[in-house]
Write a protein that holds these residues in place. Structure first.
Motif, PDB file in Angstrom:
ATOM      1  N   TYR A 587      48.995  21.434 -30.977  1.00 34.69           N
ATOM      2  CA  TYR A 587      47.711  21.990 -31.319  1.00 34.69           C
ATOM      3  C   TYR A 587      46.866  21.874 -32.316  1.00 34.69           C
ATOM      4  O   TYR A 587      45.698  22.157 -32.308  1.00 34.69           O
ATOM      5  CB  TYR A 587      47.859  23.662 -30.812  1.00 34.69           C
ATOM      6  N   LEU A 588      47.262  21.068 -33.104  1.00 33.83           N
ATOM      7  CA  LEU A 588      46.398  20.928 -34.623  1.00 33.83           C
ATOM      8  C   LEU A 588      45.224  20.027 -34.376  1.00 33.83           C
ATOM      9  O   LEU A 588      44.167  20.601 -35.023  1.00 33.83           O
ATOM     10  CB  LEU A 588      47.686  20.118 -35.648  1.00 33.83           C
ATOM     11  N   PRO A 589      45.172  19.260 -33.503  1.00 32.53           N
ATOM     12  CA  PRO A 589      43.821  18.651 -33.260  1.00 32.53           C
ATOM     13  C   PRO A 589      42.772  19.464 -32.744  1.00 32.53           C
ATOM     14  O   PRO A 589      41.599  19.578 -33.146  1.00 32.53           O
ATOM     15  CB  PRO A 589      44.019  17.298 -32.449  1.00 32.53           C
ATOM     16  N   LEU A 590      43.267  20.278 -31.629  1.00 35.98           N
ATOM     17  CA  LEU A 590      42.257  21.220 -31.336  1.00 35.98           C
ATOM     18  C   LEU A 590      41.867  22.338 -32.367  1.00 35.98           C
ATOM     19  O   LEU A 590      40.921  22.912 -32.179  1.00 35.98           O
ATOM     20  CB  LEU A 590      43.074  21.904 -30.037  1.00 35.98           C
ATOM     21  N   VAL A 591      42.951  22.738 -33.122  1.00 32.75           N
ATOM     22  CA  VAL A 591      42.611  23.801 -34.158  1.00 32.75           C
ATOM     23  C   VAL A 591      41.692  23.146 -35.096  1.00 32.75           C
ATOM     24  O   VAL A 591      40.609  23.830 -35.587  1.00 32.75           O
ATOM     25  CB  VAL A 591      43.995  24.235 -34.627  1.00 32.75           C
ATOM     26  N   SER A 592      41.803  22.105 -35.407  1.00 35.34           N
ATOM     27  CA  SER A 592      40.847  21.451 -36.566  1.00 35.34           C
ATOM     28  C   SER A 592      39.732  21.078 -36.114  1.00 35.34           C
ATOM     29  O   SER A 592      38.516  21.372 -36.812  1.00 35.34           O
ATOM     30  CB  SER A 592      41.434  19.990 -36.892  1.00 35.34           C
ATOM     31  N   ALA A 593      39.625  20.762 -34.840  1.00 33.26           N
ATOM     32  CA  ALA A 593      38.134  20.287 -34.083  1.00 33.26           C
ATOM     33  C   ALA A 593      37.480  21.718 -33.801  1.00 33.26           C
ATOM     34  O   ALA A 593      36.168  21.682 -34.122  1.00 33.26           O
ATOM     35  CB  ALA A 593      38.408  19.702 -32.642  1.00 33.26           C
ATOM     36  N   SER A 594      38.123  22.763 -33.723  1.00 30.25           N
ATOM     37  CA  SER A 594      37.472  24.122 -33.390  1.00 30.25           C
ATOM     38  C   SER A 594      36.938  24.757 -34.919  1.00 30.25           C
ATOM     39  O   SER A 594      35.741  25.169 -34.745  1.00 30.25           O
ATOM     40  CB  SER A 594      38.522  25.093 -32.784  1.00 30.25           C
ATOM     41  N   LEU A 595      37.741  24.336 -35.948  1.00 31.72           N
ATOM     42  CA  LEU A 595      37.120  24.809 -37.226  1.00 31.72           C
ATOM     43  C   LEU A 595      35.957  23.807 -37.491  1.00 31.72           C
ATOM     44  O   LEU A 595      34.953  24.234 -38.071  1.00 31.72           O
ATOM     45  CB  LEU A 595      38.140  24.365 -38.228  1.00 31.72           C
ATOM     46  N   VAL A 596      35.898  22.721 -37.042  1.00 30.34           N
ATOM     47  CA  VAL A 596      34.669  21.825 -37.543  1.00 30.34           C
ATOM     48  C   VAL A 596      33.455  22.354 -36.560  1.00 30.34           C
ATOM     49  O   VAL A 596      32.412  22.431 -37.141  1.00 30.34           O
ATOM     50  CB  VAL A 596      34.897  20.208 -37.095  1.00 30.34           C
ATOM     51  N   ALA A 597      33.796  22.905 -35.423  1.00 28.85           N
ATOM     52  CA  ALA A 597      32.809  23.279 -34.568  1.00 28.85           C
ATOM     53  C   ALA A 597      32.259  24.661 -35.141  1.00 28.85           C
ATOM     54  O   ALA A 597      30.993  24.802 -35.233  1.00 28.85           O
ATOM     55  CB  ALA A 597      33.330  23.741 -32.950  1.00 28.85           C
ATOM     56  N   GLY A 598      33.139  25.566 -35.737  1.00 30.83           N
ATOM     57  CA  GLY A 598      32.672  26.634 -36.381  1.00 30.83           C
ATOM     58  C   GLY A 598      31.912  26.305 -37.671  1.00 30.83           C
ATOM     59  O   GLY A 598      30.788  26.872 -37.932  1.00 30.83           O
TER      60      GLY A 598
END
Length: 838
Positions: A587-598
């Motif tokens: 799930y790390l790519p999803l987590v990192s992309a979500s943080l970038v979205a934030g």
């Protein structure tokens, strides 16, 4: 029995599926498999394409008659801006990325791309960035300055509010995906191939994608830089493009078209790769001119970067420059013509058989050649002056992009859809769908050539009846709706094939490329065992080869300790070099992309401290990526089957990850070179120079100038030290100290500069110094990652890949930091010379 002992094909399939499978339900969100991610890219791109098509129909409804009141000027500006943005940034580029991600491991004889997590991260960035852009329409704050966002129209003075910020931040977010995919594709083609597949044996599609990816690596950073600078200007009032304070609006156009014109060929080349793959299959003979085509696409890649001023002939370019760029714009037609003649020769010397993909190939020839002819017309300066910013240019753009991309992609969809679904179409609505698309497209855009020649400007939302444009616009609008019905039938045909298509055996088209040597629908692991390629990989006996590979008679026909493995080869010869150990689903790519979205959303609403916090979390998440992929040192040589052994990628000098850093730094260097170009451009061209207050160089800047060589030298020494983690620890500490010293000195130097909002001179100095400070901070992350791995016992003699990769960053940071500081220190002297010449 052990995991490496011979087993039946069914048992091998179950073992591989257990390791490579992505799971079901919510667990599928963790998928990093190239088949899953590539399919997601393509499906999402098609959804965005449908949205862009609806926006196009709204445009045609508004322009169908004169004095139309269908929508007002504000809404129309949002609609046409969003149509161009969606089609260029959310459909065309991601669609080609998705096709490459899905197809390349299959045609190269590999199990996956080099960096599956990067691919997944790129998808989530694309999805989140595109969603941010589209959601803005629901709140009436969509971008409204055109998909090109020309300044000063897009500046705060003329576009207050967040409309332009949505475009700048959203597109930059999406471009992260594009750069990630470009590096992934480049490195995977060069390093992750079947053993024996030298460069001169690669399938032609891989060559097209290699050139395209390299163009993306070099072509996208100027737009990313331009978007960052304009957003900084809008958010913090630094005047990079403000002519009243030493900036220049034309700098935006230069940076934008440094990206924009190569992008046309970035879009065309993958579609041409599809044609070069399909045409030999239906001509029933190998493609003619394999090497000539490769030379042509490489030449096209180079030439495309030298004609960006083609879009700026009316802005006041000197006549000698006009002549140069006009000639270059005409010359670029030569490598395109080489490819077209090679395709025609292949058909002429073969025994062509026609099916639905060939309908779209014929449609391509007609539409794209017409677009190419109008392109040569627009390359001629006198004609360009007359047709510039008219509907003639709009028509040319669509003939080139729809003819050169959409028609080949539709051919590719019908050709590879059986591979994706395991079914063939039994419904013939695909044929009327083609004719609706072909007739509707030409009716729509041929008429726009005529309205353009009659003087109708582009981007207007209404027009008077007295000019005689009504009947032509009405025909264009009717054609647009016919075109839409054709695309609707294509989508219906795809859905019917997915649910009711006829199942088939292997290789329904009798093709000779490796993707047809695997089961269809494709398995998560691609090949049960990997092939050895001893001839050109687009003319193989894939039926026989497929049976051998399914039986496990190739390389890696087993599962070793539940690891995901594929093979890395020498870049040019294709000689077996190492075993690439790939990370499992996470799930790390999803987590990192979500943080970038934030971070992006926080910047959109001016919560800059919150955005900074998200940026720190993003950085730490990437350190987590590195730590999560644990590769034990000291594995030695690994059995790969067929009586051969190879080391793991962590124990060779230059594996795919090392090359990924090289190409990532190439993209970064292009961005830095664009920043230097922008600085010099404003010095030499912009008004209101020299500035009233020239920055003085101080002691802090000299300290920073000393710190950069220290950081670079220590990084170089660490990379070449092979004495164990204990000896390297003091050097890492010294590198940390050098970085901290440089960051502190650079920050003090920035604080001592004149007000960066007062003049573009101070703003560009701020950008150059800030670039260096940021890269020092990222360098500290590399040091932190290496220190953690040393503490965990993962960096030992013979396994120091992280140090070698980090040294590339340290050297790059040192070189660009020195260049930036020297530029800032030279500014007063150069400005004095400039004043003397004036």
């Amino acid at each position: 029995m052990s995991s490496m002992e011979p087993r039946s094909p069914i048992a091998l399939h179950k073992a591989l599926e257990r390791v490579w499978g992505s799971g079901k339900g919510l667990r599928r969100l963790s998928a990093v498999n190239h088949t899953v991610v590539g399919t997601r890219f393509m499906v999402t791109a098609l959804v965005f394409f449908a949205i862009g098509g609806v926006l196009a129909m709204l445009i045609r409804a508004q322009l169908a008659t004169s004095h139309s009141a269908f929508v007002g000027a504000d809404i129309y500006n949002q609609i046409f801006t969003m149509h161009g943005t969606v089609m260029m940034f959310l459909f065309a580029i991601p669609m080609l990325e998705g096709l490459a991600i899905y197809m390349l491991p299959k045609v190269l004889g590999a199990r996956d791309l080099a960096f599956p997590r990067v691919t997944a991260f790129g998808y989530w960035c694309y999805l989140f960035g595109g969603t941010i852009i589209l959601v803005s329409m629901l709140f009436g704050v969509a971008p409204d300055s055109g998909w090109f966002m020309y300044t000063p129209l897009s500046s705060n003075v003329y576009t207050p509010g967040i409309n332009a910020d949505v475009w700048l931040l959203g597109v930059t977010f999406v471009e992260i995906s594009a750069i990630a995919a470009a590096v992934e594709i480049t490195v995977s083609i060069l390093k992750i191939r079947a053993p024996g597949m030298s460069l001169n044996r690669m399938p032609i599609f891989a060559w097209y994608m290699l050139v395209t990816a390299l163009m993306m690596v070099v072509g996208f950073p100027p737009l990313i830089l331009a978007s960052i600078l304009l957003e900084i200007e809008r958010a913090f009032d630094l005047p990079f493009f403000d002519p009243t304070r030493g900036g220049d609006p034309l700098l935006w156009q230069h940076l934008f078209w440094l990206f924009g014109h190569p992008e046309v060929y970035i879009i065309f080349l993958p579609a041409a790769g599809v044609l070069s793959t399909i045409i030999p299959v239906f001509a029933q003979r190998p493609i003619i001119g394999y090497r000539a085509i490769i030379i042509a696409i490489v030449a096209l890649g180079f030439l495309s970067f030298g004609i960006w001023v083609h879009h700026m002939f009316t802005v006041g370019i000197p006549h000698l420059a006009l002549a140069f760029f006009s000639a270059a714009s005409a010359v670029v037609a030569i490598p395109t013509a080489v490819q077209i003649f090679a395709w025609l020769a292949t058909l002429a010397h073969g025994r062509p058989r026609f099916d639905v993909p060939m309908l779209y190939v014929v449609g391509f020839f007609i539409v794209f050649v017409l677009g190419g002819l109008t392109g040569v017309m627009l390359a001629m300066v006198p004609f360009n002056w007359q047709a510039h910013d008219t509907h003639f240019v709009v028509a040319h753009l669509h003939y080139v992009l729809v003819g050169g991309f959409v028609f080949p992609m539709l051919a590719g969809i019908y050709y590879w859809l059986p591979h994706l679904t395991g079914r063939q179409s039994v419904h013939r609505i695909s044929v009327p769908a083609f004719w609706l698309i072909f007739i509707g497209f030409n009716l729509t855009f041929f008429m726009m050539h005529l309205t353009g020649l009659m003087g109708m400007p582009r981007r207007i939302y209404t027009y008077p009846a007295a000019f005689g444009w009504d009947w032509l616009n009405l025909l264009s609008s009717v054609g647009g709706f016919i075109l839409t019905m054709g695309f609707a039938l294509v989508m219906a045909d795809i859905i019917l094939q997915l649910n009711f298509g006829r199942q088939f055996g292997r290789n329904p088209w009798r093709a000779g490329t490796l993707e047809w040597a695997m089961p269809t629908r494709p398995t998560s692991y691609a090949f049960a065992s990997l092939p050895e390629v001893s001839e050109r990989a687009d003319d193989l006996d894939v039926d026989t080869l497929g049976r051998d590979l399914a039986a496990g008679n190739g390389y890696l026909g087993f599962v070793r300790e539940e690891r995901m493995e594929t093979l890395g080869v020498d870049m040019t010869t294709g000689r077996l070099e190492h075993v690439a150990l790939l990370p499992k689903s996470t799930y790390l790519p999803l987590v990192s992309a979500s943080l970038v979205a934030g971070a992006v959303i926080s910047m959109l609403f001016a919560f800059y401290w919150v955005a900074l916090a998200f940026a720190v979390l993003v950085s730490l998440s990437f350190v987590w990526w590195s730590q999560a992929n644990r590769i034990e040192p000291g594995m030695g040589l690994l059995d790969v089957g067929r009586g051969e052994k190879a080391p793991p990628h962590s124990e060779v000098d230059r594996p795919a990850s090392w090359w990924a850093m090289v190409f990532a730094l190439l993209a970064n260097g292009t961005l830095f070179a664009s920043l230097l170009f922008g600085t010099l451009y404003n010095w030499l061209v912009a008004a209101n120079w020299p500035p009233p207050d020239v920055a003085e160089t101080g002691l802090a800047m000299l300290v920073a100038l000393i710190g950069y060589p220290i950081a670079g030298a220590v990084g170089w020494w660490i990379e070449r030290t092979n004495r164990g983690s204990g000896r390297i620890a003091p050097l890492l500490a010294g590198l940390t100290g050098a970085y901290i010293l440089t960051i502190a000195a650079g920050s003090i130097a920035i604080a001592g500069m004149p007000d960066p909002t007062a003049h573009a001179h101070a703003a560009t100095a701020f950008a150059l110094l800030g670039y260096g400070v940021l890269h020092c901070a990222i360098g500290l992350l590399f040091v932190l990652n290496a220190a953690i791995k040393m503490w965990r016992g993962l960096i030992v003699p013979g396994a120091q890949l992280e140090l070698r990769i980090g040294s590339l960053w340290h050297g790059y940071t040192a070189l660009t930091g020195i260049a930036g500081i020297l530029m800032v220190m030279a500014m007063p002297f150069l400005i004095g010379m400039l004043e003397a010449t004036r």
